[in-house]
Scaffold this motif. Structure first.
Motif, short mmCIF file in Angstrom:
data_model
loop_
_atom_site.label_atom_id
_atom_site.label_comp_id
_atom_site.label_asym_id
_atom_site.label_seq_id
_atom_site.Cartn_x
_atom_site.Cartn_y
_atom_site.Cartn_z
N GLU A 61 0.67 -1.39 -0.04
CA GLU A 61 0.05 0.19 0.15
C GLU A 61 0.88 1.16 0.24
OE1 GLU A 61 -4.16 -1.51 1.70
OE2 GLU A 61 -2.34 -0.98 3.06
N ALA A 62 2.03 1.15 0.65
CA ALA A 62 3.33 2.43 0.11
C ALA A 62 2.93 3.33 -1.37
CB ALA A 62 4.83 1.67 0.13
N ALA A 63 3.23 2.52 -2.16
CA ALA A 63 2.58 3.00 -3.90
C ALA A 63 1.47 3.28 -4.07
CB ALA A 63 3.25 1.79 -4.80
N MET A 64 0.31 3.06 -3.20
CA MET A 64 -1.12 3.10 -3.30
C MET A 64 -1.63 4.87 -3.03
SD MET A 64 -2.58 -0.07 -2.87
CE MET A 64 -3.87 0.44 -2.52
N MET A 65 -0.18 4.41 -1.31
CA MET A 65 -0.34 6.08 -0.93
C MET A 65 0.21 7.27 -1.41
SD MET A 65 -1.00 5.96 2.41
CE MET A 65 -1.53 5.12 4.37
N ASP A 66 0.94 6.50 -2.15
CA ASP A 66 1.75 7.71 -3.32
C ASP A 66 1.33 8.16 -3.80
OD1 ASP A 66 4.14 7.81 -1.68
OD2 ASP A 66 5.21 6.39 -3.26
N GLU A 67 0.24 7.35 -4.73
CA GLU A 67 -0.89 7.65 -6.24
C GLU A 67 -1.74 8.91 -5.80
OE1 GLU A 67 -1.81 6.56 -8.76
OE2 GLU A 67 0.10 4.94 -9.23
N ILE A 68 -1.64 8.38 -3.93
CA ILE A 68 -3.31 9.46 -3.59
C ILE A 68 -2.57 10.64 -3.18
CG2 ILE A 68 -3.93 9.77 -1.24
CD1 ILE A 68 -5.53 7.56 -2.69
N ASN A 69 -0.72 10.83 -2.84
CA ASN A 69 -0.68 11.88 -2.72
C ASN A 69 -0.57 12.51 -4.53
OD1 ASN A 69 2.79 13.69 -1.74
ND2 ASN A 69 0.59 14.04 -0.98
N GLY A 70 -0.20 11.71 -5.02
CA GLY A 70 0.02 12.19 -6.29
C GLY A 70 -1.63 13.16 -6.96
N PHE A 71 -2.87 12.81 -6.32
CA PHE A 71 -3.94 13.78 -6.45
C PHE A 71 -3.67 15.14 -5.89
CE2 PHE A 71 -5.45 9.17 -7.57
CZ PHE A 71 -5.40 9.47 -9.04
N LYS A 72 -3.02 15.41 -4.56
CA LYS A 72 -3.18 16.21 -3.62
C LYS A 72 -1.95 17.46 -5.00
CE LYS A 72 -0.70 17.44 0.32
NZ LYS A 72 -0.25 17.10 1.18
N LEU A 73 -1.00 16.97 -5.29
CA LEU A 73 -0.22 17.37 -5.80
C LEU A 73 -0.88 17.92 -7.30
CD1 LEU A 73 2.95 15.10 -5.63
CD2 LEU A 73 2.97 17.18 -4.48
N GLN A 74 -1.26 17.01 -7.36
CA GLN A 74 -2.05 17.83 -9.26
C GLN A 74 -3.13 18.83 -8.57
OE1 GLN A 74 -4.24 14.42 -11.12
NE2 GLN A 74 -5.46 15.90 -12.54
N PHE A 75 -3.93 18.46 -7.72
CA PHE A 75 -4.81 19.21 -7.19
C PHE A 75 -4.03 20.96 -6.97
CE2 PHE A 75 -6.72 21.67 -3.55
CZ PHE A 75 -7.61 21.24 -3.76
N GLU A 76 -3.00 21.08 -6.37
CA GLU A 76 -1.89 22.21 -6.14
C GLU A 76 -1.66 22.67 -7.63
OE1 GLU A 76 0.91 20.51 -3.31
OE2 GLU A 76 -0.43 19.80 -1.55
N LYS A 77 -1.50 21.56 -8.25
CA LYS A 77 -0.89 22.53 -9.28
C LYS A 77 -2.27 23.26 -10.40
CE LYS A 77 1.08 21.25 -13.39
NZ LYS A 77 1.37 20.23 -14.75
N ALA A 78 -3.15 22.89 -10.16
CA ALA A 78 -4.55 23.28 -11.16
C ALA A 78 -4.71 24.95 -10.21
CB ALA A 78 -5.18 22.79 -11.00
N MET A 79 -4.48 24.47 -8.55
CA MET A 79 -4.97 25.90 -7.90
C MET A 79 -3.60 26.98 -8.38
SD MET A 79 -7.65 25.32 -6.50
CE MET A 79 -8.16 26.64 -5.15
N ASP A 80 -2.38 25.83 -8.30
CA ASP A 80 -1.17 27.07 -8.26
C ASP A 80 -1.10 27.53 -9.54
OD1 ASP A 80 -0.44 26.63 -6.12
OD2 ASP A 80 1.61 25.14 -6.79
#
Length: 468
Positions: free
Chosen positions: A342-361
């Motif tokens: 699940e470590a890799a899946m946690m990274d995936e989750i974090n990836g969506f957060k980064l995607q979100f931030e990139k859009a808002m930035d």
RNA sequence: GGCGCCGUGGCCAAGUGGUAAGGCACAGGUCUGCAACACCUCCAUCACCGGAUCAAAUCCGGUCGGCGCCUCCA
């Protein structure tokens, strides 16, 4: 992070005047009626901007005024045989109700013009002293020709404006030139008045924002925002007033939201094609209205229609379902420890957060940010079928909640639900009936719950319920 | 007349030089006692014309269409 600055007509890197702090001023409504959906857009958009700054760790001072002295309020008061104060008080209160419904956080300060008269008089005095304003028979005008940079925000040429205005506006004899605007107007019977060095009267519209911005945020602020129809003349005039008075830049970044249209035409009170937030809220939950407003980029127009609200409602439901599913899963999950894979899946989750931030930035691209949320939702929905661990589900829920809180949508309301026990009991009863294959009874109970406004879903872990 | 914005599938909407995200709706399917939720599959060459480029929805020129500000307005 980049913001589009109307002043330069470019996206610029946001650099605060003071590290870690954002000082922003958003023009508020004139309170002579309920706010309409067009007013709701800047409320929601700039509230989201504020939330994102806070998410990024900035300390935000947010000022939004109420214009509580104005021709339209006076007119309304006269029609209702009431007073200007009473009308303003009523609609300020109503505006707060709508804003609260839309999950718009209260500003740091909500100043009212009628409480700021002394500051207004002070600034007008300064402008006269510095040669930027002149008084004629109790009226004080701003001398636009004296301010060399007049037109720099709206990219208008003062001489052309004057030429154009002469053709169509009947010239007020007292003005030195037609683009000069009123800072102080003399008292007329039936209107409110305050004493001033130029006689009794009341302030013009534009001066209030300059004064309140200065008082609560200082002479130079980070962001000044409002609807795009305020660019000219309101914001142009604010710049002229503030910069002439202080000799300093007024606002570093100017942000303007696009319009809400109806049948692709601007919605406006004057056009009569508007809907109040209250009217729409009678048919759709407030949060759907908020979600709808955030579904497009804030600088583009959005066309208002029932169909689009329904689509927004359905889309929002998808996000909320995911949250409910996660919560339910967490409560009932047997796998207490995180699995190695699940470590890799946690990274995936974090990836969506980064995607979100990139859009808002990128100039607060909420449409793209919402896409990141949807993709997170999709990912979670798929993973939830794979017997994931409780810590993983908790982590996913945490991220989903975090992103939703920036957008101000699908937030959990603290609900004290006294009926919960009754509902749980009915669900248990239904489960028993189902166990006995008495589906008629099961359906009857579901109908009963439905009548109570409760919707149920049978999942692998059991029956989930939620209120409509 | 001056200044400015926009035209992406049935609807909404990102993407602004490297070969069309996402959502809603529709259709088919999986799961399910049913329903709902969820999942899978299906659904566009980006208003039109011309140009520079190895390469454009994305750049340049033009055409058509829609809208806004210039007057109170979010």
């Amino acid at each position: 992070m980049k913001v589009y600055n109307t002043l330069t007509r470019k996206k610029e890197e946001f650099i605060p005047l003071e590290e870690g702090k954002v000082k922003m001023y958003v023009c508020g409504p004139t309170v002579y009626s309920y706010i309409h959906i067009g007013n709701a857009r800047p409320y929601v958009v700039f509230d989201t901007v504020r939330r994102y700054f806070e998410y990024k760790g900035y300390d935000v001072t947010y000022v939004q005024n109420f214009t509580d002295v104005d021709d339209k309020i006076i007119k309304r008061a006269n029609e209702e045989h009431s007073t200007m104060d009473a009308v303003a008080n009523k609609y300020i209160e109503e505006a707060f109700k709508d804003a609260d419904g839309l999950n718009v956080k209260r500003a740091t300060v909500h100043p009212r013009v009628t409480n700021e008269i002394s500051g207004i008089i002070e600034m007008i005095k300064t402008l006269i002293d510095k040669g930027y304003a002149y008084e004629k028979e109790g009226t004080v005008y701003y001398n636009t020709k004296a301010f060399k940079e007049y037109g720099k925000l709206s990219k208008k040429n003062l001489d052309e404006l004057i030429a154009g205005a002469s053709e169509r506006v009947s010239l007020d004899d007292l003005k030195e030139n037609p683009m000069d605007f009123v800072l102080w107007k003399p008292f007329k019977p039936g209107e409110p008045k305050w004493p001033s060095p130029w006689g009794e009267g009341r302030p013009g519209w534009h001066i209030e924002c300059s004064v309140m911005s200065k008082k609560y945020l200082g002479e130079t602020i980070d962001i000044h925002a409002g609807g795009e129809d305020l660019i000219f003349p309101h914001h142009e005039n604010e710049i002229a007033q503030s910069e002439a008075a202080s000799g300093k830049p007024f606002a570093k970044y100017w942000l303007h939201n696009g319009f809400i249209t109806v049948n692709n035409e601007k919605m406006a009170k004057s056009a009569g094609n508007f809907f109040t937030v209250r009217e729409i809220a009678a048919e759709f939950p407030y949060e759907v209205i908020r979600f709808f407003i955030l579904s497009g980029h804030y600088r583009n127009p959005i066309n208002f229609s029932r169909e689009l609200l329904i689509a927004s409602q359905n889309g929002l439901e998808r996000i909320k379902n995911c949250k409910e599913n996660l919560k339910y899963y967490i409560e009932n999950c047997e796998v207490k420890d995180i699995k190695p894979e699940e470590a890799a899946m946690m990274d995936e989750i974090n990836g969506f957060k980064l995607q979100f931030e990139k859009a808002m930035d990128d100039d607060f691209n909420t449409a793209d940010a919402i896409t990141a949320v949807y993709e997170l939702v999709k990912y979670v929905n798929v993973k939830l079928k794979e017997n994931v661990s409780k810590p993983f589900a908790e982590s996913a829920l945490y991220t989903l909640n975090l992103l939703c809180s920036v957008l101000g949508i699908a937030e959990d309301k603290a609900e004290a639900d006294g009926d919960a026990k009754i509902i749980e009991a009915l669900i248990a009863k239904r489960a028993k009936a189902k166990g006995n294959k008495d589906f008629a009874e099961a359906d009857r109970i579901r109908g009963e719950l439905s009548d109570m406004g409760v919707t149920i879903k049978d999942t692998r872990q059991g029956t989930q319920w939620s209120r409509n």
